[in-house]
Design a protein around this motif. Sequence first.
Motif, PDB file in Angstrom:
ATOM      1  N   ASP A  64       0.723  -1.284   0.027  1.00 57.44           N
ATOM      2  CA  ASP A  64       0.083  -0.186   0.089  1.00 57.44           C
ATOM      3  C   ASP A  64       0.748   1.180   0.016  1.00 57.44           C
ATOM      4  O   ASP A  64       0.344   2.532  -0.015  1.00 57.44           O
ATOM      5  N   ALA A  65       2.178   1.294   0.052  1.00 56.20           N
ATOM      6  CA  ALA A  65       3.084   2.180   0.048  1.00 56.20           C
ATOM      7  C   ALA A  65       2.966   3.330  -0.953  1.00 56.20           C
ATOM      8  O   ALA A  65       2.827   4.442  -0.826  1.00 56.20           O
ATOM      9  N   VAL A  89       8.849  12.495   2.770  1.00 58.26           N
ATOM     10  CA  VAL A  89       8.525  11.412   3.250  1.00 58.26           C
ATOM     11  C   VAL A  89       9.249  10.211   2.738  1.00 58.26           C
ATOM     12  O   VAL A  89       9.857  10.232   1.456  1.00 58.26           O
ATOM     13  N   ASP A  90       9.991   9.407   3.498  1.00 55.81           N
ATOM     14  CA  ASP A  90      10.982   8.351   3.075  1.00 55.81           C
ATOM     15  C   ASP A  90       9.949   6.901   3.597  1.00 55.81           C
ATOM     16  O   ASP A  90       9.601   7.101   4.720  1.00 55.81           O
ATOM     17  N   VAL A  91      10.170   5.977   2.582  1.00 53.02           N
ATOM     18  CA  VAL A  91       9.626   4.647   3.015  1.00 53.02           C
ATOM     19  C   VAL A  91      10.747   3.935   2.784  1.00 53.02           C
ATOM     20  O   VAL A  91      11.304   3.749   1.563  1.00 53.02           O
ATOM     21  N   ARG A  92      11.188   2.886   3.893  1.00 52.83           N
ATOM     22  CA  ARG A  92      12.085   2.056   3.802  1.00 52.83           C
ATOM     23  C   ARG A  92      11.469   0.834   3.893  1.00 52.83           C
ATOM     24  O   ARG A  92      10.495   0.243   4.883  1.00 52.83           O
ATOM     25  N   ASP A 140       6.753  -7.892   3.435  1.00 50.36           N
ATOM     26  CA  ASP A 140       5.184  -7.335   3.660  1.00 50.36           C
ATOM     27  C   ASP A 140       5.041  -5.985   4.216  1.00 50.36           C
ATOM     28  O   ASP A 140       3.945  -5.350   4.267  1.00 50.36           O
ATOM     29  N   THR A 141       6.213  -5.373   4.947  1.00 50.49           N
ATOM     30  CA  THR A 141       6.171  -4.293   5.760  1.00 50.49           C
ATOM     31  C   THR A 141       7.083  -3.048   5.424  1.00 50.49           C
ATOM     32  O   THR A 141       8.102  -3.505   4.726  1.00 50.49           O
ATOM     33  N   ALA A 142       6.580  -1.994   5.346  1.00 49.71           N
ATOM     34  CA  ALA A 142       7.454  -0.691   5.027  1.00 49.71           C
ATOM     35  C   ALA A 142       7.346   0.216   6.077  1.00 49.71           C
ATOM     36  O   ALA A 142       6.349   0.363   7.202  1.00 49.71           O
TER      37      ALA A 142
END
Length: 163
Positions: free
Chosen positions: A97-98, A145-148, A153-155
């Motif tokens: 969903d990220a 905004v940073d997404v790692r 399955d997880t961010a």
Amino acid sequence: MHIATEIPAPAPRPKRRKAPWLIALAAAAALGGLTYAFTGGEDTVEGFQERPMACSEAMYAMGWVLPDPASDQRCTELSGGLAGHTQSGTFRMARADARPWLASLDGERYPPDGAGSGSVVERKEGLALEILRPTGSLQASRVKVDVRWEGEDTAVVTFETFD
């Protein structure tokens, strides 16, 4: 006949000086206690006040919606001093969903870290996005905004606002 022998008195002990570090430690503890008493225990640095806040409240202030479900939410608000009013935080969400969530965020897109695209930037370790002047009530000039990626399955999402 009894011969009295005189027992010599023990030599006087030299006075021990208190270690300078012990005095410094006591002074620091006293100063820390006074600071805590006068500030009410809140984190303050040169006129700044930091307080925890709900991540949903931080997203709302930017005109955004916190993804559902978001877990391990830790968000803070920093106000006062020359910084004005800023927010930052981190939370976990579903990796799948990220990208759609980042694409849904309102505001003028800005290429993060000098990237050539004005949209969501994909990197090996995750995604990045910068927004100028988000649409909400927070008077931020920019939001990063940073997404790692954290597994399949997880961010982990990290955001920071700038006045």
